[in-house]
Design a protein around this motif. Sequence first.
Motif, PDB file in Angstrom:
ATOM      1  N   ARG A  79       0.602  -1.189  -0.004  1.00  0.00           N
ATOM      2  CA  ARG A  79      -0.044   0.120  -0.049  1.00  0.00           C
ATOM      3  C   ARG A  79       0.823   1.147   0.110  1.00  0.00           C
ATOM      4  N   LEU A  80       0.446   2.104  -0.635  1.00  0.00           N
ATOM      5  CA  LEU A  80       1.161   3.441  -0.852  1.00  0.00           C
ATOM      6  C   LEU A  80       0.331   4.539  -0.290  1.00  0.00           C
ATOM      7  N   LEU A  81       0.630   5.551   0.166  1.00  0.00           N
ATOM      8  CA  LEU A  81      -0.081   6.767   0.736  1.00  0.00           C
ATOM      9  C   LEU A  81       0.275   7.800  -0.634  1.00  0.00           C
ATOM     10  N   ALA A  82      -0.979   8.249  -1.244  1.00  0.00           N
ATOM     11  CA  ALA A  82      -0.952   9.141  -2.265  1.00  0.00           C
ATOM     12  C   ALA A  82      -2.023  10.414  -1.821  1.00  0.00           C
ATOM     13  N   CYS A  83      -1.657  11.522  -2.281  1.00  0.00           N
ATOM     14  CA  CYS A  83      -2.584  12.637  -2.303  1.00  0.00           C
ATOM     15  C   CYS A  83      -3.371  13.095  -3.776  1.00  0.00           C
ATOM     16  N   ILE A  84      -4.487  13.370  -3.583  1.00  0.00           N
ATOM     17  CA  ILE A  84      -5.214  13.812  -4.673  1.00  0.00           C
ATOM     18  C   ILE A  84      -5.021  15.216  -4.962  1.00  0.00           C
ATOM     19  N   ALA A  85      -4.738  15.293  -6.258  1.00  0.00           N
ATOM     20  CA  ALA A  85      -4.194  16.652  -6.894  1.00  0.00           C
ATOM     21  C   ALA A  85      -5.238  17.205  -7.541  1.00  0.00           C
ATOM     22  N   GLU A 100       6.012  11.473  -0.279  1.00  0.00           N
ATOM     23  CA  GLU A 100       7.496  11.130   0.115  1.00  0.00           C
ATOM     24  C   GLU A 100       8.140  12.271   0.940  1.00  0.00           C
ATOM     25  N   GLY A 101       9.025  11.953   1.318  1.00  0.00           N
ATOM     26  CA  GLY A 101       9.904  12.954   2.233  1.00  0.00           C
ATOM     27  C   GLY A 101       9.125  13.325   3.540  1.00  0.00           C
ATOM     28  N   GLU A 102       9.150  14.729   3.568  1.00  0.00           N
ATOM     29  CA  GLU A 102       8.561  15.257   4.974  1.00  0.00           C
ATOM     30  C   GLU A 102       7.008  15.278   5.083  1.00  0.00           C
ATOM     31  N   GLU A 103       6.637  15.235   3.836  1.00  0.00           N
ATOM     32  CA  GLU A 103       4.981  15.169   3.817  1.00  0.00           C
ATOM     33  C   GLU A 103       4.664  13.622   3.993  1.00  0.00           C
ATOM     34  N   LEU A 104       5.253  12.837   3.666  1.00  0.00           N
ATOM     35  CA  LEU A 104       5.041  11.350   4.079  1.00  0.00           C
ATOM     36  C   LEU A 104       5.041  11.117   5.601  1.00  0.00           C
ATOM     37  N   TYR A 107       2.185  12.734   7.575  1.00  0.00           N
ATOM     38  CA  TYR A 107       0.954  11.970   7.475  1.00  0.00           C
ATOM     39  C   TYR A 107       1.047  10.544   8.173  1.00  0.00           C
ATOM     40  N   LYS A 108       2.259   9.900   8.040  1.00  0.00           N
ATOM     41  CA  LYS A 108       2.621   8.466   8.782  1.00  0.00           C
ATOM     42  C   LYS A 108       2.172   8.913  10.369  1.00  0.00           C
ATOM     43  N   LYS A 113      -1.126   8.283  15.491  1.00  0.00           N
ATOM     44  CA  LYS A 113      -1.757   9.066  16.326  1.00  0.00           C
ATOM     45  C   LYS A 113      -3.292   8.522  16.296  1.00  0.00           C
ATOM     46  N   LYS A 114      -3.768   8.475  15.236  1.00  0.00           N
ATOM     47  CA  LYS A 114      -5.316   8.231  14.944  1.00  0.00           C
ATOM     48  C   LYS A 114      -5.696   6.691  15.425  1.00  0.00           C
ATOM     49  N   LYS A 115      -4.496   5.776  15.219  1.00  0.00           N
ATOM     50  CA  LYS A 115      -4.778   4.382  15.623  1.00  0.00           C
ATOM     51  C   LYS A 115      -4.722   4.090  16.811  1.00  0.00           C
TER      52      LYS A 115
END
Length: 116
Positions: A79-85, A100-104, A107-108, A113-115
């Motif tokens: 699974r990959l985390l993606a953002c809708i543009a 990727e990078g700081e943005e990833l 969100y991780k 925290k949500k889990k």
Amino acid sequence: TKTLTKNTVVQIDAHPFMQWYTKHYGIELGKKGKKGHGAEEGKEAPEEKKSFKVIGNQKKRAANQKLDTTIEEQFQTGRLLACIASRPGQSGRCDGYILEGEELAFYKRKLEKKKK
């Protein structure tokens, strides 16, 4: 709600990206080390026939490529985390990019925290 809007972070299937990466760089992603799989060692998939030019191109690309470890971990999970543009309309088709990078990392942390 479960509506897709612009800048929504979603989880997507990693297999199409893994197939592209394998074709483009000649390196398989998401494979863990073979530990105790004695029965599977004899059953190796037959390799594709590739021309010398394709092999050379893949070696040149692979020499310059470097993949972030957090993205490699996501490929191993499938699974990959993606953002809708784009802004999905009635059809629900949307474009986006892989985080990727700081943005990833941001969100991780949010998902961890949500889990809890």
